[in-house]
Enzyme design. Sequence first.
Site, PDB file in Angstrom:
ATOM      1  N   TRP A 214     -16.110 -18.565  10.064  1.00 51.52           N
ATOM      2  CA  TRP A 214     -17.409 -17.884  10.132  1.00 51.52           C
ATOM      3  C   TRP A 214     -17.336 -16.611  10.980  1.00 51.52           C
ATOM      4  O   TRP A 214     -18.136 -15.694  10.803  1.00 51.52           O
ATOM      5  CB  TRP A 214     -18.469 -18.826  10.701  1.00 51.52           C
ATOM      6  CG  TRP A 214     -18.083 -19.483  11.990  1.00 51.52           C
ATOM      7  CD1 TRP A 214     -18.273 -19.007  13.251  1.00 51.52           C
ATOM      8  CD2 TRP A 214     -17.408 -20.731  12.126  1.00 51.52           C
ATOM      9  NE1 TRP A 214     -17.760 -19.879  14.183  1.00 51.52           N
ATOM     10  CE2 TRP A 214     -17.228 -20.962  13.525  1.00 51.52           C
ATOM     11  CE3 TRP A 214     -16.951 -21.695  11.229  1.00 51.52           C
ATOM     12  CZ2 TRP A 214     -16.609 -22.101  14.029  1.00 51.52           C
ATOM     13  CZ3 TRP A 214     -16.324 -22.838  11.735  1.00 51.52           C
ATOM     14  CH2 TRP A 214     -16.157 -23.030  13.116  1.00 51.52           C
ATOM     15  N   LYS A 215     -16.376 -16.539  11.899  1.00 50.78           N
ATOM     16  CA  LYS A 215     -16.266 -15.362  12.752  1.00 50.78           C
ATOM     17  C   LYS A 215     -15.824 -14.141  11.948  1.00 50.78           C
ATOM     18  O   LYS A 215     -16.376 -13.044  12.094  1.00 50.78           O
ATOM     19  CB  LYS A 215     -15.289 -15.631  13.900  1.00 50.78           C
ATOM     20  CG  LYS A 215     -15.751 -16.741  14.836  1.00 50.78           C
ATOM     21  CD  LYS A 215     -14.714 -17.045  15.902  1.00 50.78           C
ATOM     22  CE  LYS A 215     -15.163 -18.201  16.781  1.00 50.78           C
ATOM     23  NZ  LYS A 215     -14.158 -18.538  17.820  1.00 50.78           N
TER      24      LYS A 215
ATOM     25  N   HIS B 184       0.821  -1.208   0.000  1.00 52.75           N
ATOM     26  CA  HIS B 184       0.000   0.000   0.000  1.00 52.75           C
ATOM     27  C   HIS B 184       0.857   1.261   0.000  1.00 52.75           C
ATOM     28  O   HIS B 184       0.366   2.346   0.295  1.00 52.75           O
ATOM     29  CB  HIS B 184      -0.958  -0.019   1.190  1.00 52.75           C
ATOM     30  CG  HIS B 184      -2.032  -1.051   1.042  1.00 52.75           C
ATOM     31  ND1 HIS B 184      -1.847  -2.370   1.371  1.00 52.75           N
ATOM     32  CD2 HIS B 184      -3.287  -0.964   0.543  1.00 52.75           C
ATOM     33  CE1 HIS B 184      -2.943  -3.050   1.112  1.00 52.75           C
ATOM     34  NE2 HIS B 184      -3.830  -2.227   0.605  1.00 52.75           N
TER      35      HIS B 184
END
Length: 332
Positions: A225-226, A44
Amino acid sequence: MRVPYEQLYGEFRRVLLKEGFSVERAELSSTLFAEASRDGVHSHGLNRFPVYLEYIRKGFIDIHAIPEKVESMGAIERWDGHRGPGNINAYLSMGRAIELARTHGMGCVAIKNTNHWMRAGSYGWQAAEAGCIGICWTNTLPNLAPWGAIDRKIGNNPIVLAVPRDNGPIVLDVAMSQFSYGNLNAYSTRGEELPVAGGYDVEGNLTSNPDQILASGRLLPIGYWKGSGLSIMLDLIATMLSGGRSTYEVGLDEAEQAVSQVFLAFDTTVLSDRSILKEKVEQIVDDLHRSVPVQDHGAVRYPGEDTLRRRDDHLRNGVPVDPHIWQSVLNA
């Protein structure tokens, strides 16, 4: 290949002035790009700069746009970034959140219609160096599959949490994918495997091969899934606080633009037990450093611990750059 930090900054500034930036805005944007590479976040910093120029030339980024406050609710403000340069808008937003924190103890700036903020951790460092706890996050275009799906519907929505510390801030800069796209591209360029599985190949198998993950577009959410659930919640909160676009809406465009972001600052300088809290922070760090590392893992570190070491090395010995990308900037 290494180049002096001042030369890196100077070339960014030269190119942005050539693109039509004002001197002040060219210097701020160039500083943020150069500092990202200086601190080792090449994905970045320099490596992102050509994409920044591409988005400017395509009209996705309005280099003259000035962020505007559109609503004020005490310690909370809503701003419109008018699709201006994302790193400039983000720096100004965190700066305003810090100003609000000086008055109210905490400040919140939610901004809509802004653009990619480049290195997310920049604004955590900005808050921590001002003596504030900083929290900020952004939504993105849909680039991550929600848990249990194969198509990309949610964003990797990076979040930053920063704590001030006299011996160097503690700064966590993390995306909701196990590896960001920038990291995947960096591993791919170096021809290296990821240290752990980071996504799926086109056949749906977990893999640590960055090229296979990039080909499938199926990055693995952190915590399975968290991470998926956290991504959804960050998007919802950013959309509601800013009144801006959601990840779903950003995905309707041909490129990532006009995203929504939130910046929180908590002024620790006004806390009555500040000296005691400083000691507690050092106790936490010391206890962490006493952890017994697994074999061949090396020392256990707190988030952002290596940043100051890399910064010192790069200022003394030059900032590592990709020769091809560096040449493209020199030719711009």
